[in-house]
Motif scaffolding. Structure first.
Motif, PDB file in Angstrom:
ATOM      1  N   TYR A 117      -7.100   8.193   3.992  1.00 39.04           N
ATOM      2  CA  TYR A 117      -7.417   8.278   5.437  1.00 39.04           C
ATOM      3  C   TYR A 117      -7.052   7.006   6.032  1.00 39.04           C
ATOM      4  CZ  TYR A 117     -10.052   9.680   9.617  1.00 39.04           C
ATOM      5  OH  TYR A 117     -10.280   9.854  11.094  1.00 39.04           O
ATOM      6  N   THR A 118      -7.217   5.846   5.272  1.00 43.76           N
ATOM      7  CA  THR A 118      -6.927   4.520   5.979  1.00 43.76           C
ATOM      8  C   THR A 118      -5.225   4.652   6.106  1.00 43.76           C
ATOM      9  OG1 THR A 118      -8.651   3.504   4.669  1.00 43.76           O
ATOM     10  CG2 THR A 118      -6.585   2.105   5.300  1.00 43.76           C
ATOM     11  N   ARG A 119      -4.571   5.050   5.106  1.00 44.16           N
ATOM     12  CA  ARG A 119      -3.083   5.253   5.405  1.00 44.16           C
ATOM     13  C   ARG A 119      -2.862   6.318   6.459  1.00 44.16           C
ATOM     14  NH1 ARG A 119      -0.763   6.735   0.121  1.00 44.16           N
ATOM     15  NH2 ARG A 119      -1.542   9.025   0.448  1.00 44.16           N
ATOM     16  N   THR A 120      -3.280   7.238   6.317  1.00 47.11           N
ATOM     17  CA  THR A 120      -3.071   7.887   7.871  1.00 47.11           C
ATOM     18  C   THR A 120      -3.487   7.236   9.057  1.00 47.11           C
ATOM     19  OG1 THR A 120      -3.609   9.987   6.546  1.00 47.11           O
ATOM     20  CG2 THR A 120      -3.881  10.218   8.737  1.00 47.11           C
ATOM     21  N   LEU A 121      -4.491   6.614   9.317  1.00 42.50           N
ATOM     22  CA  LEU A 121      -5.020   5.894  10.385  1.00 42.50           C
ATOM     23  C   LEU A 121      -3.832   4.642  10.613  1.00 42.50           C
ATOM     24  CD1 LEU A 121      -8.659   5.501  10.076  1.00 42.50           C
ATOM     25  CD2 LEU A 121      -7.640   6.894  11.554  1.00 42.50           C
ATOM     26  N   ARG A 122      -3.538   3.882   9.694  1.00 43.27           N
ATOM     27  CA  ARG A 122      -2.495   2.991   9.836  1.00 43.27           C
ATOM     28  C   ARG A 122      -1.049   3.621  10.354  1.00 43.27           C
ATOM     29  NH1 ARG A 122      -3.941  -1.678   8.362  1.00 43.27           N
ATOM     30  NH2 ARG A 122      -1.831  -2.416   7.804  1.00 43.27           N
ATOM     31  N   GLU A 123      -0.789   4.666  10.018  1.00 44.62           N
ATOM     32  CA  GLU A 123       0.409   5.739  10.459  1.00 44.62           C
ATOM     33  C   GLU A 123       0.343   5.888  12.050  1.00 44.62           C
ATOM     34  OE1 GLU A 123       0.686   8.802   7.621  1.00 44.62           O
ATOM     35  OE2 GLU A 123       1.656   7.295   6.318  1.00 44.62           O
ATOM     36  N   ARG A 124      -0.851   5.960  12.312  1.00 41.86           N
ATOM     37  CA  ARG A 124      -1.228   6.219  13.679  1.00 41.86           C
ATOM     38  C   ARG A 124      -1.450   4.993  14.477  1.00 41.86           C
ATOM     39  NH1 ARG A 124      -5.952  10.196  13.181  1.00 41.86           N
ATOM     40  NH2 ARG A 124      -6.364   9.854  15.064  1.00 41.86           N
ATOM     41  N   GLY A 125      -1.416   3.931  13.872  1.00 38.71           N
ATOM     42  CA  GLY A 125      -1.348   2.722  14.870  1.00 38.71           C
ATOM     43  C   GLY A 125      -2.886   1.916  14.767  1.00 38.71           C
ATOM     44  N   PHE A 126      -3.789   2.513  14.081  1.00 41.35           N
ATOM     45  CA  PHE A 126      -4.944   1.715  13.899  1.00 41.35           C
ATOM     46  C   PHE A 126      -5.057   0.757  12.943  1.00 41.35           C
ATOM     47  CE2 PHE A 126      -6.179   5.936  15.571  1.00 41.35           C
ATOM     48  CZ  PHE A 126      -7.144   5.697  16.375  1.00 41.35           C
ATOM     49  N   GLU A 127      -5.511  -0.412  13.101  1.00 40.40           N
ATOM     50  CA  GLU A 127      -5.903  -1.240  12.242  1.00 40.40           C
ATOM     51  C   GLU A 127      -7.120  -1.032  11.262  1.00 40.40           C
ATOM     52  OE1 GLU A 127      -7.275  -5.885  11.049  1.00 40.40           O
ATOM     53  OE2 GLU A 127      -6.610  -5.539  13.207  1.00 40.40           O
ATOM     54  N   ALA A 128      -6.623  -0.521  10.242  1.00 39.09           N
ATOM     55  CA  ALA A 128      -7.686   0.286   9.061  1.00 39.09           C
ATOM     56  C   ALA A 128      -7.548  -0.362   7.802  1.00 39.09           C
ATOM     57  CB  ALA A 128      -7.726   1.702   9.049  1.00 39.09           C
ATOM     58  N   ARG A 129      -8.979  -0.462   7.369  1.00 42.50           N
ATOM     59  CA  ARG A 129      -8.895  -1.173   5.952  1.00 42.50           C
ATOM     60  C   ARG A 129     -10.056  -0.150   4.946  1.00 42.50           C
ATOM     61  NH1 ARG A 129      -9.736  -7.510   7.061  1.00 42.50           N
ATOM     62  NH2 ARG A 129      -8.119  -7.646   8.506  1.00 42.50           N
ATOM     63  N   ASN A 130      -9.305   0.065   4.048  1.00 39.55           N
ATOM     64  CA  ASN A 130     -10.335   1.043   3.232  1.00 39.55           C
ATOM     65  C   ASN A 130     -11.621   0.043   2.581  1.00 39.55           C
ATOM     66  OD1 ASN A 130     -11.255   3.044   1.651  1.00 39.55           O
ATOM     67  ND2 ASN A 130      -9.594   2.712   0.034  1.00 39.55           N
ATOM     68  N   LEU A 131     -12.695   0.538   2.529  1.00 45.11           N
ATOM     69  CA  LEU A 131     -13.933   0.035   1.940  1.00 45.11           C
ATOM     70  C   LEU A 131     -13.800   0.069   0.363  1.00 45.11           C
ATOM     71  CD1 LEU A 131     -16.461  -1.774   2.412  1.00 45.11           C
ATOM     72  CD2 LEU A 131     -17.587   0.298   2.357  1.00 45.11           C
ATOM     73  N   ALA A 132     -13.194  -0.961  -0.452  1.00 48.24           N
ATOM     74  CA  ALA A 132     -13.084  -1.133  -1.769  1.00 48.24           C
ATOM     75  C   ALA A 132     -14.496  -0.747  -2.296  1.00 48.24           C
ATOM     76  CB  ALA A 132     -12.462  -2.340  -2.163  1.00 48.24           C
ATOM     77  N   GLY A 133     -14.360   0.487  -3.248  1.00 53.34           N
ATOM     78  CA  GLY A 133     -15.444   0.661  -4.183  1.00 53.34           C
ATOM     79  C   GLY A 133     -16.304   1.417  -3.163  1.00 53.34           C
ATOM     80  N   SER A 134     -16.297   1.838  -1.975  1.00 51.91           N
ATOM     81  CA  SER A 134     -16.900   2.532  -1.068  1.00 51.91           C
ATOM     82  C   SER A 134     -18.421   2.723  -1.176  1.00 51.91           C
ATOM     83  CB  SER A 134     -16.281   3.827  -1.022  1.00 51.91           C
ATOM     84  OG  SER A 134     -15.361   3.884  -0.023  1.00 51.91           O
ATOM     85  N   ALA A 135     -19.065   3.979  -1.120  1.00 52.88           N
ATOM     86  CA  ALA A 135     -20.643   3.935  -1.414  1.00 52.88           C
ATOM     87  C   ALA A 135     -21.295   3.176  -2.645  1.00 52.88           C
ATOM     88  CB  ALA A 135     -20.887   5.368  -1.264  1.00 52.88           C
ATOM     89  N   LEU A 136     -20.219   3.552  -3.666  1.00 57.13           N
ATOM     90  CA  LEU A 136     -20.807   2.925  -5.020  1.00 57.13           C
ATOM     91  C   LEU A 136     -20.882   1.400  -5.112  1.00 57.13           C
ATOM     92  CD1 LEU A 136     -18.916   5.467  -7.421  1.00 57.13           C
ATOM     93  CD2 LEU A 136     -21.458   5.339  -7.006  1.00 57.13           C
TER      94      LEU A 136
END
Length: 194
Positions: A117-136
């Protein structure tokens, strides 16, 4: 794996009492290392080079710029709990123009779905960063989750093989709590062990 997930939501994890995994500290450190190993491996295979932010960086980030956590998990996973202040991906999409100048930080269970989803958002022009390791990773940082506006330690872990939560958190799969005494050991994905 099909057998494990098919049996009415089998989920694996040790209970808070009676664990045979050694001290909770060392067991939790092993689980945290397994979260990092799995996330790094999947990132390398599926979305290399995507910008990310660690839980520590998120928590200590300066407040000079608006930012939003976006939960990309399924509705049944979000009903168990979410990160405090997070919004669903559906809510984000309905109001995406509002977040055009914000830092957008998607998350899921470990960071795979949110990495895509981060990749998709960046392709749409958003500054997005994936939360590494996320909920865990959030749980391994000892941080609370929210459900219905209240703090909780219940976390939907996607399926049995992703139950890498530290002691003190209640894993949920398909809406059920883990069975007391079930053990999830690092390095033994999708296997029931006692």
């Amino acid at each position: 794996m099909a057998l494990v997930t098919a049996v009415a939501g089998l989920w694996l994890h040790r209970s808070d009492e009676g664990s045979d995994r050694g001290t909770s500290s060392s067991a939790d450190q092993e689980l945290a290392a397994e979260v990092q190993r799995r996330y790094d491996e999947m990132k390398l295979q599926q979305f290399p080079g995507q910008p990310e932010i660690s839980v520590g960086e998120w928590v200590t980030r300066p407040n000079d710029r608006p930012a939003v956590l976006v939960d990309v998990r399924e509705p049944h996973e979000r009903r168990v709990s979410m990160l405090p202040g997070a919004i669903s991906s559906e809510e984000f999409e309905r109001n995406s123009a509002r977040y055009r100048s914000w830092l957008v930080v998607p998350y899921c269970t470990i960071g795979v779905r949110s990495g895509h989803y981060t990749r998709t958002l960046r392709e749409r022009g958003f500054e997005a960063r994936n939360l590494a390791g996320s909920a865990l990773a959030w749980a391994h940082a000892g941080l609370p989750f929210e459900a219905d506006g209240k703090a909780t330690r219940r976390v939907h872990v996607y399926d049995a093989g992703w139950n890498l939560l530290p002691r003190g958190y209640e894993p949920v799969v398909y809406g059920f709590l883990a069975l007391p005494g079930d053990v999830r050991r690092p390095g033994l994905p999708n296997k029931m062990t006692r």
